[in-house]
Scaffold this active site. Structure first.
Site, PDB file in Angstrom:
ATOM      1  CG  ASN A  65      -1.808  -1.231   1.236  1.00  0.00           C
ATOM      2  OD1 ASN A  65      -1.997  -1.905   0.212  1.00  0.00           O
ATOM      3  ND2 ASN A  65      -2.326  -1.569   2.404  1.00  0.00           N
ATOM      4  CG  HIS A  86       3.904  -1.932  -4.724  1.00  0.00           C
ATOM      5  ND1 HIS A  86       2.728  -2.621  -4.634  1.00  0.00           N
ATOM      6  CD2 HIS A  86       4.810  -2.807  -5.201  1.00  0.00           C
ATOM      7  CE1 HIS A  86       2.922  -3.868  -5.067  1.00  0.00           C
ATOM      8  NE2 HIS A  86       4.167  -4.005  -5.411  1.00  0.00           N
ATOM      9  CB  CYS A 107      11.117  16.945  -9.870  1.00  0.00           C
ATOM     10  SG  CYS A 107      11.489  17.746 -11.438  1.00  0.00           S
ATOM     11  CB  CYS A 158      15.613  18.740 -10.493  1.00  0.00           C
ATOM     12  SG  CYS A 158      14.228  19.005  -9.372  1.00  0.00           S
ATOM     13  CB  CYS A 180       9.514  20.374 -10.045  1.00  0.00           C
ATOM     14  SG  CYS A 180      10.960  20.758  -9.074  1.00  0.00           S
ATOM     15  N   GLY A 213      -4.894  -9.086   3.756  1.00  0.00           N
ATOM     16  CA  GLY A 213      -5.563  -8.233   2.783  1.00  0.00           C
ATOM     17  C   GLY A 213      -4.878  -8.100   1.442  1.00  0.00           C
ATOM     18  CG  ASN A 264      -8.215 -12.144   1.731  1.00  0.00           C
ATOM     19  OD1 ASN A 264      -9.382 -11.938   1.446  1.00  0.00           O
ATOM     20  ND2 ASN A 264      -7.209 -11.784   0.952  1.00  0.00           N
ATOM     21  CD  GLU A 289     -14.166 -13.779  -0.991  1.00  0.00           C
ATOM     22  OE1 GLU A 289     -15.167 -13.231  -0.492  1.00  0.00           O
ATOM     23  OE2 GLU A 289     -14.149 -14.935  -1.466  1.00  0.00           O
TER      24      GLU A 289
HETATM   25  N1  APR Z   1      -9.786  -7.319   5.330  1.00  0.00           N
HETATM   26  C1  APR Z   1      -8.809  -8.088   4.769  1.00  0.00           C
HETATM   27  N2  APR Z   1      -8.753  -8.390   3.433  1.00  0.00           N
HETATM   28  C2  APR Z   1      -9.761  -7.918   2.655  1.00  0.00           C
HETATM   29  C3  APR Z   1     -10.819  -7.136   3.173  1.00  0.00           C
HETATM   30  C4  APR Z   1     -10.807  -6.832   4.575  1.00  0.00           C
HETATM   31  N3  APR Z   1     -11.743  -6.077   5.145  1.00  0.00           N
HETATM   32  N4  APR Z   1     -11.678  -6.838   2.149  1.00  0.00           N
HETATM   33  C5  APR Z   1     -11.148  -7.419   1.017  1.00  0.00           C
HETATM   34  N5  APR Z   1      -9.992  -8.065   1.323  1.00  0.00           N
HETATM   35  C6  APR Z   1      -9.081  -8.800   0.422  1.00  0.00           C
HETATM   36  C7  APR Z   1      -9.679  -9.284  -0.881  1.00  0.00           C
HETATM   37  O1  APR Z   1     -10.329 -10.539  -0.718  1.00  0.00           O
HETATM   38  C8  APR Z   1      -8.439  -9.402  -1.778  1.00  0.00           C
HETATM   39  O2  APR Z   1      -7.830 -10.687  -1.642  1.00  0.00           O
HETATM   40  O3  APR Z   1      -8.055  -7.892   0.036  1.00  0.00           O
HETATM   41  C9  APR Z   1      -7.485  -8.338  -1.196  1.00  0.00           C
HETATM   42  C10 APR Z   1      -7.256  -7.114  -2.076  1.00  0.00           C
HETATM   43  O4  APR Z   1      -6.615  -7.556  -3.247  1.00  0.00           O
HETATM   44  P1  APR Z   1      -6.150  -6.518  -4.384  1.00  0.00           P
HETATM   45  O5  APR Z   1      -7.203  -5.530  -4.629  1.00  0.00           O
HETATM   46  O6  APR Z   1      -5.668  -7.357  -5.522  1.00  0.00           O
HETATM   47  O7  APR Z   1      -4.947  -5.700  -3.705  1.00  0.00           O
HETATM   48  P2  APR Z   1      -3.420  -6.109  -3.520  1.00  0.00           P
HETATM   49  O8  APR Z   1      -3.245  -7.558  -3.306  1.00  0.00           O
HETATM   50  O9  APR Z   1      -2.872  -5.203  -2.508  1.00  0.00           O
HETATM   51  O10 APR Z   1      -2.803  -5.712  -4.964  1.00  0.00           O
HETATM   52  C11 APR Z   1      -1.415  -5.832  -5.153  1.00  0.00           C
HETATM   53  O11 APR Z   1      -1.562  -4.784  -7.292  1.00  0.00           O
HETATM   54  O12 APR Z   1      -2.572  -3.225  -8.552  1.00  0.00           O
HETATM   55  C12 APR Z   1      -1.417  -3.514  -7.915  1.00  0.00           C
HETATM   56  O13 APR Z   1       0.208  -2.026  -7.058  1.00  0.00           O
HETATM   57  C13 APR Z   1      -1.079  -2.499  -6.834  1.00  0.00           C
HETATM   58  O14 APR Z   1      -0.176  -2.897  -4.626  1.00  0.00           O
HETATM   59  C14 APR Z   1      -1.139  -3.322  -5.550  1.00  0.00           C
HETATM   60  C15 APR Z   1      -0.896  -4.732  -6.039  1.00  0.00           C
END
Ligand code: APR
Length: 248
Positions: free
Chosen positions: A103, A120, A128, A131, A149, A188, A214, A216
């Protein structure tokens, strides 16, 4: 879920070098949308159109208008939730040492974690392209896009666009803490984006217990992770912290 929460408490209680890998899911309860799944940013925008370095170079104003302007307001308004605060509490309890986050919202630092590896990059700063000066996002005048800038160079988020390398220090440090950890909490993230998604593999190969939090299943479930606690980060972290504090 109760049995898995109890198992996580038992795995974390003796841990002294736990590490968390976090993704967009932990910040959803802070009002920041995820990238994938229902309500995900990539359902609204094509990531190759607005989050790839080539598209930024081609048309920085368009990327600023879509991605940066929307995200700026949301991130400015966001505050840590129980998920972030739970990880900060694990650090205070001497259980967790580091957070590797995908994040760019700075919420782990705001919650109190002291070793946050921004895999990330960050949205808190703009850089910038001429520079290389860094300017706090809060100080950027976004009334004209793309913002410039003082040297007239174009400003870009100090975050990693698709098509760009992970900052070398962030990559090296993440591999180092993953290889040394005793427990890895994967919170997450859909675990589909590399090389972030390989950190749990490094932890597993080094003998750590890998626990997912998670709602899911993910690409790690049933393979790399030892178990998945299917729930929201805030709720699950509250219960784990309460159980650990009750054990002290
Ligand atoms: N608590 C925990 N997990 C959750 C919640 C919650 N309340 N709600 C949803 N999730 C889970 C979803 O099930 C999913 O598996 O969070 C995950 C989010 O997944 P993504 O949207 O794919 O995010 P992320 O894994 O961080 O993406 C990775 O992809 O797009 C690029 O650079 C961007 O850093 C990012 C990277």
């Amino acid at each position: 879920m109760d049995a898995l929460i109890a198992r996580a408490i038992n795995d974390l209680a003796p841990a002294r070098r736990a590490v968390a890998l976090t993704g967009a899911g932990i910040s959803i309860d802070s009002g920041i949308p995820p990238f994938r799944g229902p309500g995900g940013l990539w359902e609204r925008f094509d990531p190759m159109e607005i989050a790839h370095i080539d598209s930024f170079m081609r048309n920085p104003a368009k990327v600023w208008k879509v991605l940066v302007k929307d995200l700026k307001d949301v991130i400015d308004a966001a505050r840590p939730n129980d998920g972030h605060c739970g990880l900060a509490r694990l650090e205070q309890l001497g259980i967790l040492t580091s957070v590797i986050t995908q994040n760019i919202d700075g919420l782990h630092q705001m919650a109190g974690n002291t070793d946050v590896i921004e895999f990330h990059g960050t949205f808190a700063w703009q850089r910038c392209m001429q520079c290389d000066r860094r300017i706090a996002t809060s100080k950027v005048d976004a009334s004209r896009l793309p913002p410039r800038c003082a040297c007239s160079g174009i400003l870009r988020p100090d975050a990693v666009f698709f098509g760009e390398m992970i900052p070398p220090v962030a990559l090296w440090r993440s591999q180092e803490v993953a290889a040394r950890c005793d427990v890895m909490l994967v919170v997450g993230t859909s675990a589909v984006v590399q090389p972030a998604a390989s950190m749990p593999v490094i932890a597993k190969e080094a003998g750590a217990v890998v626990i997912e939090i998670n709602p899911e299943p993910t690409a790690l479930t049933g393979g790399i992770s030892d178990y998945l606690i299917q729930g929201k980060a805030g709720d699950v972290m509250n219960r784990i912290v309460a159980g650990l504090e009750a054990k002290r």
